[in-house]
Structure formats: C-alpha cells, structure tokens
Enzyme design. Structure first.
Site, PDB file in Angstrom:
ATOM      1  N   VAL A   1      41.202  40.078  45.099  1.00 47.32           N
ATOM      2  CA  VAL A   1      42.438  40.159  44.323  1.00 47.32           C
ATOM      3  C   VAL A   1      43.531  40.658  45.254  1.00 47.32           C
ATOM      4  O   VAL A   1      43.316  41.590  46.032  1.00 47.32           O
ATOM      5  CB  VAL A   1      42.298  41.125  43.123  1.00 47.32           C
ATOM      6  CG1 VAL A   1      43.587  41.135  42.296  1.00 47.32           C
ATOM      7  CG2 VAL A   1      41.107  40.767  42.257  1.00 47.32           C
ATOM      8  N   CYS A   2      44.699  40.004  45.193  1.00 43.02           N
ATOM      9  CA  CYS A   2      45.861  40.456  45.942  1.00 43.02           C
ATOM     10  C   CYS A   2      45.544  40.527  47.440  1.00 43.02           C
ATOM     11  O   CYS A   2      44.966  39.595  48.002  1.00 43.02           O
ATOM     12  CB  CYS A   2      46.311  41.802  45.370  1.00 43.02           C
ATOM     13  SG  CYS A   2      47.971  42.340  45.829  1.00 43.02           S
ATOM     14  N   THR A   3      45.887  41.631  48.097  1.00 42.34           N
ATOM     15  CA  THR A   3      45.657  41.756  49.537  1.00 42.34           C
ATOM     16  C   THR A   3      44.194  41.994  49.886  1.00 42.34           C
ATOM     17  O   THR A   3      43.857  42.118  51.067  1.00 42.34           O
ATOM     18  CB  THR A   3      46.524  42.876  50.132  1.00 42.34           C
ATOM     19  OG1 THR A   3      46.343  44.079  49.364  1.00 42.34           O
ATOM     20  CG2 THR A   3      47.998  42.491  50.139  1.00 42.34           C
TER      21      THR A   3
ATOM     22  N   ALA B   1      45.822  35.731  43.501  1.00 39.42           N
ATOM     23  CA  ALA B   1      47.112  36.181  44.022  1.00 39.42           C
ATOM     24  C   ALA B   1      47.339  37.662  43.698  1.00 39.42           C
ATOM     25  O   ALA B   1      46.394  38.447  43.691  1.00 39.42           O
ATOM     26  CB  ALA B   1      48.213  35.282  43.478  1.00 39.42           C
TER      27      ALA B   1
END
Length: 206
Positions: free
Chosen positions: A99-101, A149
């Site tokens: 998730v995300c970074t 993202a």
C-alpha cells in the site's frame, strides 16, 4: 491462512489498519503484525503507538505479505536484513502486496523489476528508480504481486484480495459488513482530478 503486516516507526495508519479491517474478516484468516524488535511502534502522525508483539525474523512463511507505507519506508529500504527477509518470504507467498510507499520496499527488495506497479502519486519517480513501470492505476496486479496507490487505496486492494483468497460473494459480504461505500465530499482524490492549488497544498502535508 496467515497474513503478515510489518510495521516500522512512522508507518501510515490507514495503510495498515484499512487492509487489516477487511482481511481480518476473511474466513480462516489470521492477521499478524510484526516489526524489527517487539515493542511500541509509532505511526507517522504521532498519536497512535501500536504494541507489536512479534519480530519479523520469527516469521518463516505466510500466505500473504502486506507492506504498508508512510515515512516507515525510509527505514525499511535501508534495512538489508529486512529486505532479505521480504525476498525470502515472497518466495513462498500466495500474494505479496503493498500500500502506498510500501511498493518502494518491494522495489528495493528487487521484486518489481520490469513490472507495472503503483504507489502514492508523489513517489512515482522513486518507484521507477527500482526498475518498475509506474502507472497511476489504483490497484495493479502482476501475477501474485499486487500494489496499490496512496493510503486509502489499501482498502480497495484488500477487498479485491479477499475475493482472490475466497470468492467474490465473500468479498462483497465483507464490503457490506464494513459498509465500505465511499461517497467523498470532493472529487479531488487523484492527481488527475485535483487542481494545481490542491496539489500544492497536498505536498505540504507529507
């Protein structure tokens, strides 16, 4: 079914807790949080310390590995022992996800070379520095690697993952039980939709 979520200091809360809320309802699933050394792990916003009872080194295998993001990715990508553990665990997972970074951690571990992947919009260049091909899509599946993202997209990813782990009816039931029916008050939730002044303000928040 064993689902493992590593937490390091400065993790983004929703990156971890959003998917946890969904995946914990998957029949037969156990979700475990692990960290470098058992104890308190602090979130990036500063007010949600989490006691994590297990070390990642104690985990030999799992069905799903889910790497959350936030400022914690800086520590994770610099931890060579952790990256080696990610590679080792990935070899035996049904799905390895981020998730995300958190996708930058998968990239640093060498798991995204040549793959299309996503991350938070502000980390696209960093993702590509690991040999991935960035796309702004909310969820990207490449065989058993799934990236999502920024922040809230982890919930979407977890619902889709629930369907892959069980079936679509079960996933839809989990979505209904958690009443996940987003109706945001503004239509500025992606870089493609947000006006310049909103993008500029958003860059000051991280």
């Amino acid at each position: 079914m064993d689902i493992v979520i590593p937490l390091f200091d400065r993790f983004e809360p929703l990156d971890a807790i959003g998917p946890y809320e969904i995946l914990a309802y998957v029949p037969g699933a156990t979700v475990r949080f692990v960290t470098a050394e058992p104890g308190l792990v602090q979130d990036v916003l500063g007010s949600l310390p989490v006691h994590v009872p297990a070390a990642y080194a104690d985990v030999e295998r799992c069905d799903v590995l889910l790497i959350p993001g936030g400022g914690s990715f800086l520590a994770m990508v610099d931890d060579t022992d952790f990256l080696e553990w990610v590679r080792r665990i990935h070899a035996g997972t049904r799905f390895t996800t981020s998730v995300c970074t958190g996708s930058l951690v998968l990239g640093a571990a060498g798991l995204l070379k040549g793959l299309t992947a996503t991350t938070h919009w502000d980390a696209a260049a960093q993702l590509e520095s690991y040999g991935a091909v960035y796309t702004p899509e909310r969820i990207v599946r490449q065989d058993r690697v799934i990236t999502s993202a920024g922040v809230s997209s982890g919930i979407d990813m977890a619902v889709r993952l629930s369907a892959l782990l069980t079936d679509e009816v079960t996933a839809q039931a989990i979505q209904l039980y958690t009443e996940y029916d987003p109706q945001p008050p503004f239509d500025t939730g992606s870089l493609a939709k947000a006006p310049a002044e909103v993008v500029e303000r958003a860059r000051t928040l991280g």
